[in-house]
Write a protein that holds these residues in place. Sequence first.
Motif, PDB file in Angstrom:
ATOM      1  N   MET A   1       0.850  -1.188   0.000  1.00 61.07           N
ATOM      2  CA  MET A   1       0.000   0.000   0.000  1.00 61.07           C
ATOM      3  C   MET A   1       0.892   1.247   0.000  1.00 61.07           C
ATOM      4  O   MET A   1       1.732   1.401   0.869  1.00 61.07           O
ATOM      5  CB  MET A   1      -0.890  -0.046   1.250  1.00 61.07           C
ATOM      6  CG  MET A   1      -2.100   0.804   1.172  1.00 61.07           C
ATOM      7  SD  MET A   1      -3.002   0.751   2.715  1.00 61.07           S
ATOM      8  CE  MET A   1      -4.630   0.455   2.157  1.00 61.07           C
ATOM      9  N   ASN A   2       0.692   2.122  -0.952  1.00 65.63           N
ATOM     10  CA  ASN A   2       1.554   3.298  -1.006  1.00 65.63           C
ATOM     11  C   ASN A   2       1.010   4.425  -0.113  1.00 65.63           C
ATOM     12  O   ASN A   2      -0.042   4.307   0.512  1.00 65.63           O
ATOM     13  CB  ASN A   2       1.754   3.766  -2.455  1.00 65.63           C
ATOM     14  CG  ASN A   2       0.466   4.186  -3.130  1.00 65.63           C
ATOM     15  OD1 ASN A   2      -0.529   4.452  -2.466  1.00 65.63           O
ATOM     16  ND2 ASN A   2       0.487   4.240  -4.441  1.00 65.63           N
ATOM     17  N   ILE A   3       1.706   5.521  -0.074  1.00 62.93           N
ATOM     18  CA  ILE A   3       1.388   6.625   0.831  1.00 62.93           C
ATOM     19  C   ILE A   3       0.026   7.241   0.514  1.00 62.93           C
ATOM     20  O   ILE A   3      -0.749   7.544   1.424  1.00 62.93           O
ATOM     21  CB  ILE A   3       2.493   7.709   0.743  1.00 62.93           C
ATOM     22  CG1 ILE A   3       3.831   7.099   1.182  1.00 62.93           C
ATOM     23  CG2 ILE A   3       2.158   8.907   1.596  1.00 62.93           C
ATOM     24  CD1 ILE A   3       5.035   7.925   0.814  1.00 62.93           C
ATOM     25  N   ILE A   4      -0.290   7.402  -0.761  1.00 66.46           N
ATOM     26  CA  ILE A   4      -1.562   8.021  -1.151  1.00 66.46           C
ATOM     27  C   ILE A   4      -2.733   7.156  -0.690  1.00 66.46           C
ATOM     28  O   ILE A   4      -3.724   7.664  -0.163  1.00 66.46           O
ATOM     29  CB  ILE A   4      -1.606   8.258  -2.677  1.00 66.46           C
ATOM     30  CG1 ILE A   4      -0.545   9.288  -3.063  1.00 66.46           C
ATOM     31  CG2 ILE A   4      -2.985   8.723  -3.118  1.00 66.46           C
ATOM     32  CD1 ILE A   4      -0.314   9.429  -4.535  1.00 66.46           C
ATOM     33  N   ASP A   5      -2.640   5.842  -0.874  1.00 65.05           N
ATOM     34  CA  ASP A   5      -3.710   4.942  -0.433  1.00 65.05           C
ATOM     35  C   ASP A   5      -3.901   5.002   1.076  1.00 65.05           C
ATOM     36  O   ASP A   5      -5.031   4.939   1.568  1.00 65.05           O
ATOM     37  CB  ASP A   5      -3.405   3.501  -0.859  1.00 65.05           C
ATOM     38  CG  ASP A   5      -3.513   3.312  -2.366  1.00 65.05           C
ATOM     39  OD1 ASP A   5      -4.228   4.119  -3.004  1.00 65.05           O
ATOM     40  OD2 ASP A   5      -2.889   2.379  -2.897  1.00 65.05           O
ATOM     41  N   LYS A   6      -2.805   5.116   1.819  1.00 62.36           N
ATOM     42  CA  LYS A   6      -2.907   5.209   3.278  1.00 62.36           C
ATOM     43  C   LYS A   6      -3.605   6.493   3.701  1.00 62.36           C
ATOM     44  O   LYS A   6      -4.424   6.494   4.622  1.00 62.36           O
ATOM     45  CB  LYS A   6      -1.520   5.137   3.920  1.00 62.36           C
ATOM     46  CG  LYS A   6      -0.912   3.758   3.882  1.00 62.36           C
ATOM     47  CD  LYS A   6       0.446   3.741   4.527  1.00 62.36           C
ATOM     48  CE  LYS A   6       1.083   2.377   4.410  1.00 62.36           C
ATOM     49  NZ  LYS A   6       2.450   2.358   4.936  1.00 62.36           N
ATOM     50  N   LEU A   7      -3.267   7.599   3.029  1.00 60.40           N
ATOM     51  CA  LEU A   7      -3.922   8.878   3.345  1.00 60.40           C
ATOM     52  C   LEU A   7      -5.415   8.826   3.024  1.00 60.40           C
ATOM     53  O   LEU A   7      -6.242   9.292   3.803  1.00 60.40           O
ATOM     54  CB  LEU A   7      -3.280  10.015   2.554  1.00 60.40           C
ATOM     55  CG  LEU A   7      -1.946  10.547   3.050  1.00 60.40           C
ATOM     56  CD1 LEU A   7      -1.352  11.504   2.041  1.00 60.40           C
ATOM     57  CD2 LEU A   7      -2.120  11.235   4.385  1.00 60.40           C
ATOM     58  N   GLU A   8      -5.754   8.265   1.863  1.00 59.38           N
ATOM     59  CA  GLU A   8      -7.151   8.200   1.450  1.00 59.38           C
ATOM     60  C   GLU A   8      -7.975   7.281   2.337  1.00 59.38           C
ATOM     61  O   GLU A   8      -9.155   7.541   2.562  1.00 59.38           O
ATOM     62  CB  GLU A   8      -7.250   7.731   0.002  1.00 59.38           C
ATOM     63  CG  GLU A   8      -6.859   8.793  -0.988  1.00 59.38           C
ATOM     64  CD  GLU A   8      -6.989   8.331  -2.421  1.00 59.38           C
ATOM     65  OE1 GLU A   8      -7.301   7.146  -2.652  1.00 59.38           O
ATOM     66  OE2 GLU A   8      -6.780   9.153  -3.312  1.00 59.38           O
ATOM     67  N   ALA A   9      -7.386   6.217   2.845  1.00 55.69           N
ATOM     68  CA  ALA A   9      -8.111   5.267   3.687  1.00 55.69           C
ATOM     69  C   ALA A   9      -8.666   5.941   4.938  1.00 55.69           C
ATOM     70  O   ALA A   9      -9.756   5.604   5.409  1.00 55.69           O
ATOM     71  CB  ALA A   9      -7.213   4.095   4.064  1.00 55.69           C
ATOM     72  N   GLY A  10      -7.953   6.897   5.460  1.00 57.42           N
ATOM     73  CA  GLY A  10      -8.421   7.607   6.647  1.00 57.42           C
ATOM     74  C   GLY A  10      -9.500   8.628   6.354  1.00 57.42           C
ATOM     75  O   GLY A  10     -10.244   9.038   7.241  1.00 57.42           O
ATOM     76  N   LEU A  11      -9.615   9.062   5.098  1.00 57.60           N
ATOM     77  CA  LEU A  11     -10.579  10.098   4.723  1.00 57.60           C
ATOM     78  C   LEU A  11     -11.906   9.563   4.197  1.00 57.60           C
ATOM     79  O   LEU A  11     -12.864  10.309   4.055  1.00 57.60           O
ATOM     80  CB  LEU A  11      -9.957  11.020   3.665  1.00 57.60           C
ATOM     81  CG  LEU A  11      -8.716  11.794   4.095  1.00 57.60           C
ATOM     82  CD1 LEU A  11      -8.089  12.489   2.902  1.00 57.60           C
ATOM     83  CD2 LEU A  11      -9.055  12.797   5.178  1.00 57.60           C
TER      84      LEU A  11
END
Length: 119
Positions: free
Chosen positions: A1-11
């Motif tokens: 999982m890349n950084i963008i996916d991790k950020l989006e998962a929280g939003l």
Amino acid sequence: MNIIDKLEAGLVRKDLPKITPGDTVKVHVKVKEGEKERIQIFQGIVIGIKGGGMRTSFTVRKISSGVGVERVFPLNSPTVDKLEIIRSGKVRRAKLYFLRAKLGKAGRLKERQHHKTAE
């Protein structure tokens, strides 16, 4: 999982129900008029869902005064206040664009039966 996916998962919003194509929904939309803000309800059939994660959007179609009206809503947008599922249609495809050509009773979908499991 890349950084963008991790950020989006929280939003991604978790307060909205899971919708599928064929569902008849009421979308409560925040409409801003000048300084005032009100809630407007758009009720229709979900004819398609596009994207995934944070970028998910869905298209809702209704007939208003004999004219077909379609609106695309971003699922995770703050303008979508609430989402209510009224009924679930029995469909066999992901995009229900064929409903655009149907009028009246021909444009109706059969209701999906929800079987309760033995408890």
